[in-house]
Design a protein around this motif. Structure first.
Motif, PDB file in Angstrom:
ATOM      1  N   ASN A 241      34.180  38.010  31.366  1.00 49.22           N
ATOM      2  CA  ASN A 241      33.555  38.890  32.224  1.00 49.22           C
ATOM      3  C   ASN A 241      34.610  39.102  33.512  1.00 49.22           C
ATOM      4  OD1 ASN A 241      31.332  39.546  30.612  1.00 49.22           O
ATOM      5  ND2 ASN A 241      30.504  37.528  31.430  1.00 49.22           N
ATOM      6  N   TYR A 242      34.772  40.126  34.106  1.00 51.44           N
ATOM      7  CA  TYR A 242      35.315  40.492  35.502  1.00 51.44           C
ATOM      8  C   TYR A 242      34.783  39.509  36.524  1.00 51.44           C
ATOM      9  CZ  TYR A 242      38.448  43.522  32.816  1.00 51.44           C
ATOM     10  OH  TYR A 242      39.326  44.121  31.998  1.00 51.44           O
ATOM     11  N   VAL A 243      35.723  39.016  37.405  1.00 58.55           N
ATOM     12  CA  VAL A 243      34.977  38.282  38.477  1.00 58.55           C
ATOM     13  C   VAL A 243      35.408  39.314  39.845  1.00 58.55           C
ATOM     14  CG1 VAL A 243      35.187  36.495  40.185  1.00 58.55           C
ATOM     15  CG2 VAL A 243      35.368  35.976  37.788  1.00 58.55           C
ATOM     16  N   LYS A 244      34.336  39.651  40.272  1.00 58.77           N
ATOM     17  CA  LYS A 244      34.595  40.814  41.443  1.00 58.77           C
ATOM     18  C   LYS A 244      34.731  40.191  42.871  1.00 58.77           C
ATOM     19  CE  LYS A 244      33.888  44.463  38.734  1.00 58.77           C
ATOM     20  NZ  LYS A 244      34.947  45.497  38.516  1.00 58.77           N
ATOM     21  N   GLU A 245      35.709  39.326  42.969  1.00 55.53           N
ATOM     22  CA  GLU A 245      36.171  38.909  44.325  1.00 55.53           C
ATOM     23  C   GLU A 245      36.953  39.932  44.943  1.00 55.53           C
ATOM     24  OE1 GLU A 245      37.674  34.957  43.951  1.00 55.53           O
ATOM     25  OE2 GLU A 245      36.109  34.011  43.057  1.00 55.53           O
ATOM     26  N   ILE A 246      36.932  39.863  46.435  1.00 59.47           N
ATOM     27  CA  ILE A 246      37.555  40.778  47.197  1.00 59.47           C
ATOM     28  C   ILE A 246      38.693  40.012  47.882  1.00 59.47           C
ATOM     29  CG2 ILE A 246      37.743  42.331  49.363  1.00 59.47           C
ATOM     30  CD1 ILE A 246      34.571  42.708  48.626  1.00 59.47           C
ATOM     31  N   THR A 247      39.772  40.832  47.660  1.00 58.84           N
ATOM     32  CA  THR A 247      41.133  40.538  48.072  1.00 58.84           C
ATOM     33  C   THR A 247      41.711  41.609  49.171  1.00 58.84           C
ATOM     34  OG1 THR A 247      43.369  39.570  47.992  1.00 58.84           O
ATOM     35  CG2 THR A 247      42.578  40.875  46.323  1.00 58.84           C
ATOM     36  N   GLU A 248      42.507  41.269  50.000  1.00 59.70           N
ATOM     37  CA  GLU A 248      43.253  42.267  50.870  1.00 59.70           C
ATOM     38  C   GLU A 248      44.790  42.203  50.204  1.00 59.70           C
ATOM     39  OE1 GLU A 248      42.507  41.943  55.119  1.00 59.70           O
ATOM     40  OE2 GLU A 248      40.301  42.260  54.673  1.00 59.70           O
ATOM     41  N   ASN A 249      45.013  41.607  49.531  1.00 60.11           N
ATOM     42  CA  ASN A 249      46.346  41.403  48.919  1.00 60.11           C
ATOM     43  C   ASN A 249      46.349  42.131  47.593  1.00 60.11           C
ATOM     44  OD1 ASN A 249      49.190  40.922  47.959  1.00 60.11           O
ATOM     45  ND2 ASN A 249      49.029  38.691  48.531  1.00 60.11           N
ATOM     46  N   SER A 250      47.023  43.164  47.225  1.00 60.40           N
ATOM     47  CA  SER A 250      46.828  43.991  46.131  1.00 60.40           C
ATOM     48  C   SER A 250      47.740  43.361  45.170  1.00 60.40           C
ATOM     49  CB  SER A 250      47.490  45.452  46.092  1.00 60.40           C
ATOM     50  OG  SER A 250      49.154  45.419  46.544  1.00 60.40           O
ATOM     51  N   SER A 251      48.498  42.491  45.141  1.00 56.85           N
ATOM     52  CA  SER A 251      49.223  41.653  44.339  1.00 56.85           C
ATOM     53  C   SER A 251      48.407  40.665  43.434  1.00 56.85           C
ATOM     54  CB  SER A 251      50.312  40.804  44.711  1.00 56.85           C
ATOM     55  OG  SER A 251      50.238  39.973  45.753  1.00 56.85           O
ATOM     56  N   LYS A 252      47.146  40.515  44.107  1.00 57.89           N
ATOM     57  CA  LYS A 252      46.168  39.371  43.625  1.00 57.89           C
ATOM     58  C   LYS A 252      45.106  40.134  42.787  1.00 57.89           C
ATOM     59  CE  LYS A 252      46.946  35.675  47.172  1.00 57.89           C
ATOM     60  NZ  LYS A 252      46.309  34.908  48.126  1.00 57.89           N
ATOM     61  N   ALA A 253      45.168  41.560  42.876  1.00 60.66           N
ATOM     62  CA  ALA A 253      44.555  42.392  42.164  1.00 60.66           C
ATOM     63  C   ALA A 253      44.559  42.677  40.770  1.00 60.66           C
ATOM     64  CB  ALA A 253      43.838  43.453  43.016  1.00 60.66           C
ATOM     65  N   ASN A 254      43.953  42.590  39.646  1.00 59.40           N
ATOM     66  CA  ASN A 254      44.412  42.852  38.538  1.00 59.40           C
ATOM     67  C   ASN A 254      43.939  44.336  37.816  1.00 59.40           C
ATOM     68  OD1 ASN A 254      45.548  40.422  37.684  1.00 59.40           O
ATOM     69  ND2 ASN A 254      43.303  39.766  37.826  1.00 59.40           N
ATOM     70  N   ALA A 255      45.017  45.141  37.514  1.00 58.40           N
ATOM     71  CA  ALA A 255      44.325  46.342  36.980  1.00 58.40           C
ATOM     72  C   ALA A 255      43.611  46.327  35.616  1.00 58.40           C
ATOM     73  CB  ALA A 255      45.828  47.282  36.486  1.00 58.40           C
ATOM     74  N   ILE A 256      42.462  47.215  35.702  1.00 56.28           N
ATOM     75  CA  ILE A 256      41.606  46.777  34.560  1.00 56.28           C
ATOM     76  C   ILE A 256      41.216  48.559  34.144  1.00 56.28           C
ATOM     77  CG2 ILE A 256      40.333  44.990  35.469  1.00 56.28           C
ATOM     78  CD1 ILE A 256      38.166  47.039  36.016  1.00 56.28           C
ATOM     79  N   LEU A 257      40.708  48.337  32.532  1.00 58.57           N
ATOM     80  CA  LEU A 257      40.436  49.649  31.889  1.00 58.57           C
ATOM     81  C   LEU A 257      39.148  49.956  32.498  1.00 58.57           C
ATOM     82  CD1 LEU A 257      41.410  51.339  29.424  1.00 58.57           C
ATOM     83  CD2 LEU A 257      39.572  50.119  28.182  1.00 58.57           C
ATOM     84  N   LEU A 258      38.942  51.312  33.317  1.00 59.10           N
ATOM     85  CA  LEU A 258      37.892  51.846  33.818  1.00 59.10           C
ATOM     86  C   LEU A 258      37.110  52.674  32.921  1.00 59.10           C
ATOM     87  CD1 LEU A 258      39.672  52.993  37.163  1.00 59.10           C
ATOM     88  CD2 LEU A 258      38.441  50.748  36.635  1.00 59.10           C
ATOM     89  N   ASP A 259      35.786  52.823  33.269  1.00 52.54           N
ATOM     90  CA  ASP A 259      34.893  53.438  32.334  1.00 52.54           C
ATOM     91  C   ASP A 259      35.031  55.007  32.961  1.00 52.54           C
ATOM     92  OD1 ASP A 259      33.067  54.223  30.363  1.00 52.54           O
ATOM     93  OD2 ASP A 259      31.221  53.614  31.710  1.00 52.54           O
ATOM     94  N   LYS A 260      35.991  55.503  32.983  1.00 52.40           N
ATOM     95  CA  LYS A 260      36.526  56.896  33.288  1.00 52.40           C
ATOM     96  C   LYS A 260      37.648  57.431  32.473  1.00 52.40           C
ATOM     97  CE  LYS A 260      34.724  56.189  37.951  1.00 52.40           C
ATOM     98  NZ  LYS A 260      34.956  56.250  39.458  1.00 52.40           N
TER      99      LYS A 260
END
Length: 443
Positions: A259-278
């Protein structure tokens, strides 16, 4: 200047049979050859069979013929083909330019693929037409379309200087249902009113890619088996920090349960791209038209609509820079950006040294609904009575006013939803709003 040419040769045969306006059979066969493919694979064989039964003509339907005025069952199955859009997509091509130690250099611009062939579509259609009281007519149709040998750019290693080559891989399935209703609402000597409504639902799904890979990332899309071909894949935007005005993102790390962990970061390099339901494909499309006539006057109008699709605003990738590019334009909605602690906004603080330059980050903040309802056409006319026009030797005369794209409701109104192409909103010209006045005179 330049010149490109392509050739297509086709041999076509067709046969249709109708017995007593009750039973129908049809078949076709065609052979097509194209210069866009290598001579070993340029010929494609395509065929179709169809049948229909007009049950309302049967004797056992007479007891209900007073109110059931039409009943017809239809079925068809066939194969057709799609060619590469590139005239020379199968060829191995090179280019020459100057630029390697000040000497002319030759490089590969396209990888040869003599095995490139027709993309094939296998279509099944099942339909029923029925009418009530000669006033209401319905058409319901189910279809499935399996596309094999898809023409796609297959990603490869960059060791040869190219990132992909055109080939036939995979299979995509489209399934859907279409409904059309035509009604004669009023019919008198002086007044008639007709309405037509149609509704279409389609579901797109990747069945197979290359037989080994289960996903191929392509820009803001990820082509994943079991999902729509144009499903969006990017970083999730988590809003703006109300204290600092900095943009935030969801990390979307996977836990031990997947499952995806929805932690918040202000550094985009620490954010992972995911497959969206759109995805880019609308779930529902259709239209509603009306045609009215009262004595000399006629009025017709058409509404079109679509719901359930999304587009990525690629132009906003340049303009939503948050001050990172002070010479570039900015969207008008940046007037509502974050300005002081406590502000709630979707747009970050504006300065020339932002903590995160949003024009360098691809996020779902730029994903927008393409839902819309549009008054596509409107026509009002007046036909002068024949007894008037005959006096001046005119057979008929009609004055009219016509309008296109007169009114639009869109869920997101910063660009036109019909100017979207392939899931991207770039800088396409929206459909023009036009007003026309005219006179038709026949002698």
């Amino acid at each position: 200047g330049s010149q490109s040419r392509t050739r297509l040769v086709s041999y076509i045969g067709r046969i249709n049979y109708d017995f007593d306006n009750r039973y129908y059979l049809g078949g076709s066969y065609r052979v097509d050859g194209s210069s866009r493919l290598h001579r070993d694979n340029r010929w494609g064989n395509f065929w179709s069979v169809s049948g229909a039964w007009r049950a309302i003509r049967e004797a056992f339907m007479e007891p209900v013929s007073g109110w059931l005025t039409e009943l017809k069952l239809r079925a068809s199955y066939g194969v057709n083909g799609t060619l590469p859009s590139d005239y020379f997509g199968y060829m191995g091509l090179s280019y020459i330019n100057g630029g390697y130690n000040l000497e002319p250099a030759m490089g590969i611009s396209q990888i040869e693929n003599k095995d490139l062939k027709w993309e094939t579509n296998y279509n099944l259609n099942l339909g029923v037409d029925f009418g009530l009281w000669n006033r209401l007519n319905f058409t319901v149709e189910y279809y499935t379309r399996n596309t094999r040998n898809l023409l796609m750019d297959l990603p490869i290693s960059m060791t040869n200087g190219l990132s992909s080559y055109l080939t036939n891989i995979g299979q995509v399935r489209n399934r859907g249902i279409e409904l059309e209703i035509n009604s004669l609402n009023v019919q008198t000597k002086d007044f008639t009113w007709n309405t037509a409504f149609n509704l279409a639902h389609n579901r797109n799904e990747i069945v197979v890619l290359d037989g080994e890979q289960t996903e191929i990332i392509d820009g803001v899309f990820n082509h994943v088996v079991g999902h729509s071909y144009r499903t969006f894949y990017m970083i999730e935007f988590a809003g703006i920090n109300p204290d600092t005005g900095a943009p935030q993102f969801y990390t979307n790390d996977l836990d031990e349960n997947g499952n995806y962990v929805k932690e918040i970061t202000e550094n985009s390099s620490k954010a992972n791209a995911i497959l969206l339901d759109k995805h880019a494909d609308p779930v529902l499309t259709g239209g509603l038209s009306n045609s009215l006539r009262y004595r000399w006057f006629d009025l017709s109008f058409l509404f079109s609509y679509q719901f359930g699709g999304y587009s990525y605003d690629r132009w906003a990738q340049k303009t939503e820079h948050g001050g990172n590019d002070m010479e570039a334009n900015i969207p008008t909605y940046y007037a509502d950006n974050w300005k002081k602690p406590g502000d709630i906004s979707q747009y970050e603080i504006f300065n020339d040294t932002p903590s995160e330059a949003m024009n360098k980050v691809t996020t779902d903040r730029r994903l927008h609904s393409t839902d819309f309802i549009r008054l596509k056409t409107l026509t009002f006319g007046v036909t002068l009575p024949r007894q008037w026009t005959r006096q001046v030797n005119i057979d008929s005369a009609r004055l009219y006013f016509a309008a296109n794209n007169l009114w639009t409701w869109a869920k997101y109104d910063y660009y036109d939803p019909e100017a979207v192409s392939g899931g991207y909103a770039i800088w396409g010209t929206p459909p023009l709003k036009t007003l026309t006045f005219g006179v038709n005179i026949n002698f």
